[in-house]
Design a protein around this motif. Sequence first.
Motif, mmCIF file in Angstrom:
data_model
loop_
_atom_site.group_PDB
_atom_site.id
_atom_site.type_symbol
_atom_site.label_atom_id
_atom_site.label_comp_id
_atom_site.label_asym_id
_atom_site.label_seq_id
_atom_site.Cartn_x
_atom_site.Cartn_y
_atom_site.Cartn_z
ATOM 1 N N ARG A 130 0.819 -1.219 0.000
ATOM 2 C CA ARG A 130 0.000 0.000 0.000
ATOM 3 C C ARG A 130 0.849 1.263 0.000
ATOM 4 O O ARG A 130 0.391 2.328 -0.421
ATOM 5 C CB ARG A 130 -0.957 -0.001 1.198
ATOM 6 N N SER A 131 2.076 1.155 0.492
ATOM 7 C CA SER A 131 2.981 2.309 0.456
ATOM 8 C C SER A 131 3.901 2.255 -0.767
ATOM 9 O O SER A 131 4.854 3.012 -0.868
ATOM 10 C CB SER A 131 3.819 2.370 1.737
ATOM 11 N N ASN A 132 3.607 1.321 -1.686
ATOM 12 C CA ASN A 132 4.360 1.140 -2.937
ATOM 13 C C ASN A 132 5.829 0.799 -2.695
ATOM 14 O O ASN A 132 6.700 1.123 -3.502
ATOM 15 C CB ASN A 132 4.244 2.388 -3.824
ATOM 16 N N ASP A 133 6.099 0.132 -1.581
ATOM 17 C CA ASP A 133 7.465 -0.310 -1.258
ATOM 18 C C ASP A 133 7.627 -1.739 -1.780
ATOM 19 O O ASP A 133 7.551 -2.711 -1.029
ATOM 20 C CB ASP A 133 7.687 -0.244 0.259
ATOM 21 N N LEU A 134 7.857 -1.864 -3.086
ATOM 22 C CA LEU A 134 7.922 -3.183 -3.712
ATOM 23 C C LEU A 134 9.169 -3.950 -3.295
ATOM 24 O O LEU A 134 9.132 -5.184 -3.170
ATOM 25 C CB LEU A 134 7.864 -3.039 -5.232
ATOM 26 N N ALA A 135 10.266 -3.216 -3.060
ATOM 27 C CA ALA A 135 11.481 -3.877 -2.559
ATOM 28 C C ALA A 135 11.228 -4.437 -1.163
ATOM 29 O O ALA A 135 11.715 -5.522 -0.813
ATOM 30 C CB ALA A 135 12.643 -2.889 -2.534
ATOM 31 N N GLY A 136 10.447 -3.705 -0.371
ATOM 32 C CA GLY A 136 10.102 -4.153 0.979
ATOM 33 C C GLY A 136 9.277 -5.436 0.957
ATOM 34 O O GLY A 136 9.425 -6.295 1.830
ATOM 35 N N ILE A 137 8.414 -5.572 -0.059
ATOM 36 C CA ILE A 137 7.618 -6.798 -0.203
ATOM 37 C C ILE A 137 8.540 -7.995 -0.367
ATOM 38 O O ILE A 137 8.344 -9.050 0.252
ATOM 39 C CB ILE A 137 6.668 -6.692 -1.419
ATOM 40 N N GLU A 138 9.571 -7.830 -1.188
ATOM 41 C CA GLU A 138 10.497 -8.943 -1.444
ATOM 42 C C GLU A 138 11.280 -9.310 -0.180
ATOM 43 O O GLU A 138 11.535 -10.491 0.069
ATOM 44 C CB GLU A 138 11.443 -8.575 -2.580
ATOM 45 N N VAL A 139 11.619 -8.314 0.621
ATOM 46 C CA VAL A 139 12.324 -8.582 1.884
ATOM 47 C C VAL A 139 11.438 -9.428 2.800
ATOM 48 O O VAL A 139 11.885 -10.416 3.386
ATOM 49 C CB VAL A 139 12.727 -7.261 2.587
ATOM 50 N N VAL A 140 10.162 -9.028 2.905
ATOM 51 C CA VAL A 140 9.223 -9.765 3.758
ATOM 52 C C VAL A 140 9.031 -11.186 3.234
ATOM 53 O O VAL A 140 9.015 -12.152 4.006
ATOM 54 C CB VAL A 140 7.853 -9.034 3.845
ATOM 55 N N LEU A 141 8.904 -11.338 1.915
ATOM 56 C CA LEU A 141 8.729 -12.663 1.325
ATOM 57 C C LEU A 141 9.925 -13.567 1.615
ATOM 58 O O LEU A 141 9.768 -14.744 1.946
ATOM 59 C CB LEU A 141 8.550 -12.539 -0.192
ATOM 60 N N ASN A 142 11.125 -12.997 1.509
ATOM 61 C CA ASN A 142 12.337 -13.784 1.784
ATOM 62 C C ASN A 142 12.396 -14.215 3.244
ATOM 63 O O ASN A 142 12.780 -15.352 3.556
ATOM 64 C CB ASN A 142 13.585 -12.984 1.402
ATOM 65 N N GLU A 143 12.004 -13.306 4.152
ATOM 66 C CA GLU A 143 11.972 -13.642 5.580
ATOM 67 C C GLU A 143 10.954 -14.752 5.845
ATOM 68 O O GLU A 143 11.199 -15.682 6.620
ATOM 69 C CB GLU A 143 11.619 -12.408 6.410
ATOM 70 N N MET A 144 9.834 -14.631 5.186
ATOM 71 C CA MET A 144 8.753 -15.609 5.334
ATOM 72 C C MET A 144 9.230 -17.007 4.908
ATOM 73 O O MET A 144 9.044 -17.996 5.632
ATOM 74 C CB MET A 144 7.568 -15.161 4.465
ATOM 75 N N LYS A 145 9.866 -17.069 3.749
ATOM 76 C CA LYS A 145 10.350 -18.352 3.234
ATOM 77 C C LYS A 145 11.474 -18.910 4.098
ATOM 78 O O LYS A 145 11.568 -20.122 4.309
ATOM 79 C CB LYS A 145 10.811 -18.188 1.787
ATOM 80 N N ALA A 146 12.330 -18.003 4.619
ATOM 81 C CA ALA A 146 13.433 -18.439 5.483
ATOM 82 C C ALA A 146 12.916 -19.077 6.765
ATOM 83 O O ALA A 146 13.584 -19.929 7.354
ATOM 84 C CB ALA A 146 14.336 -17.246 5.805
ATOM 85 N N CYS A 147 11.720 -18.659 7.207
ATOM 86 C CA CYS A 147 11.109 -19.231 8.416
ATOM 87 C C CYS A 147 10.325 -20.509 8.111
ATOM 88 O O CYS A 147 9.681 -21.080 9.002
ATOM 89 C CB CYS A 147 10.178 -18.208 9.067
#
Length: 405
Positions: A130-147
């Motif tokens: 929603r804040s158009n932080d597309l790079a931030g989305i990828e960081v969260v996705l990587n953290e999610m997969k790492a867990c």
Amino acid sequence: MFVEWMVRGKLLNFEELDYACHLDLIARSHGIENAQKYIKKVPLPFRNEVLYETLLVNCVLAGDIQKAEEVFKEIKDQCLRLTVSICNQMILLYKRVAPGKVADVLMLMEKENVKPSAFTYNLLIDLKGRSNDLAGIEVVLNEMKACGIKPSTATQTMVARFYMHGGLAEKAERVVEEMEVQLLESKDRRHVIRSLLHLYAVLNKPDDVARIWKLCTEPNLDDFLSAIKAWGQLGRIEQAEETFETMANTPAKLSSKYYNAMLNVYAQNKLLAKGKQFVERMCRNRCPHGPLTWDALINLYVNSGEVEKADSFLLKVAEENPGRRPLFTSYFFLMKGYAKRGDIHNTEKIFDRVKKAGYSGRPVHYRLLLEAYINAKVPAHGFLERMRGDNVRPTKKILRDLRST
């Protein structure tokens, strides 16, 4: 109350979940403050995190940030167990009303060794998107997969939509391709197929929509609904109509929800004559109508340039049905139609009706109102003060547009 009578008569021995359910009932029926008073009557052994989380959920549902923070502080002060679901409630609230405070909750979770759940990551992806932080989305996705948490179909759909909105079509397509691969092993093929129909439609890929639709060999009503919406998104009216007729010829009885989907296709594509004919068909079939049908009709009229007709229609149905509130989007369509013309008077009029209908002030109201002033080339004096009076935080776009007026 019946429950209190049972307690007084010792007809029911309350356990943990009984107290939580009773508190939830009080909060929903009599307000947060009465629920807080009830907690003091609960025996000490049962004043645990389950009880307080139930109260917190109701504070979040009400959007009451002050009460929610009070309850959250009580949980910490009483050294109750800080669960991920409690933290998720605070993230959910802050995501809506105070995004800057989400980081504080995440820091607390790390300090207290509270592991994020799939829902936590979904909230964070939504916040970043929603804040158009597309790079931030990828960081969260990587953290999610790492867990070790595999993104669900709903998560992948959300990510793909944010990529599309941000102009990253290739990344969106890669997510959609991953979803297709997972389709073969998915336990809920219908859910994946519906998501793929929607995403391929947004990506403007009619051949892929047709291909995925063929995979749905025994469609149910909601599968038909997804296909109709996808064809409508693509502007393929003939295919949408064929899909609707196939659905109408099934033994299942169609509720207004399915008629409204087709009506919305006509509205999106500015097909006023077809829309009117379809409404006549709904009446002949004695299809019940309500706020969803009104919403589709208002959208149809506004998109076809008949804003005044949409306005008078909404006013009429609201007066004739005092117990049924029109949808927020119905007012949104009207405001948008008037704002586009630079019609300040009527945009302000609908803005006032939104409040009278019981909808709280939102940034989108003010964005459309400001658009009317900009299109009319009239200064919007005192605009920020009006927003503060409604306790609405201005978005970056509103601040940017105000500077340019």
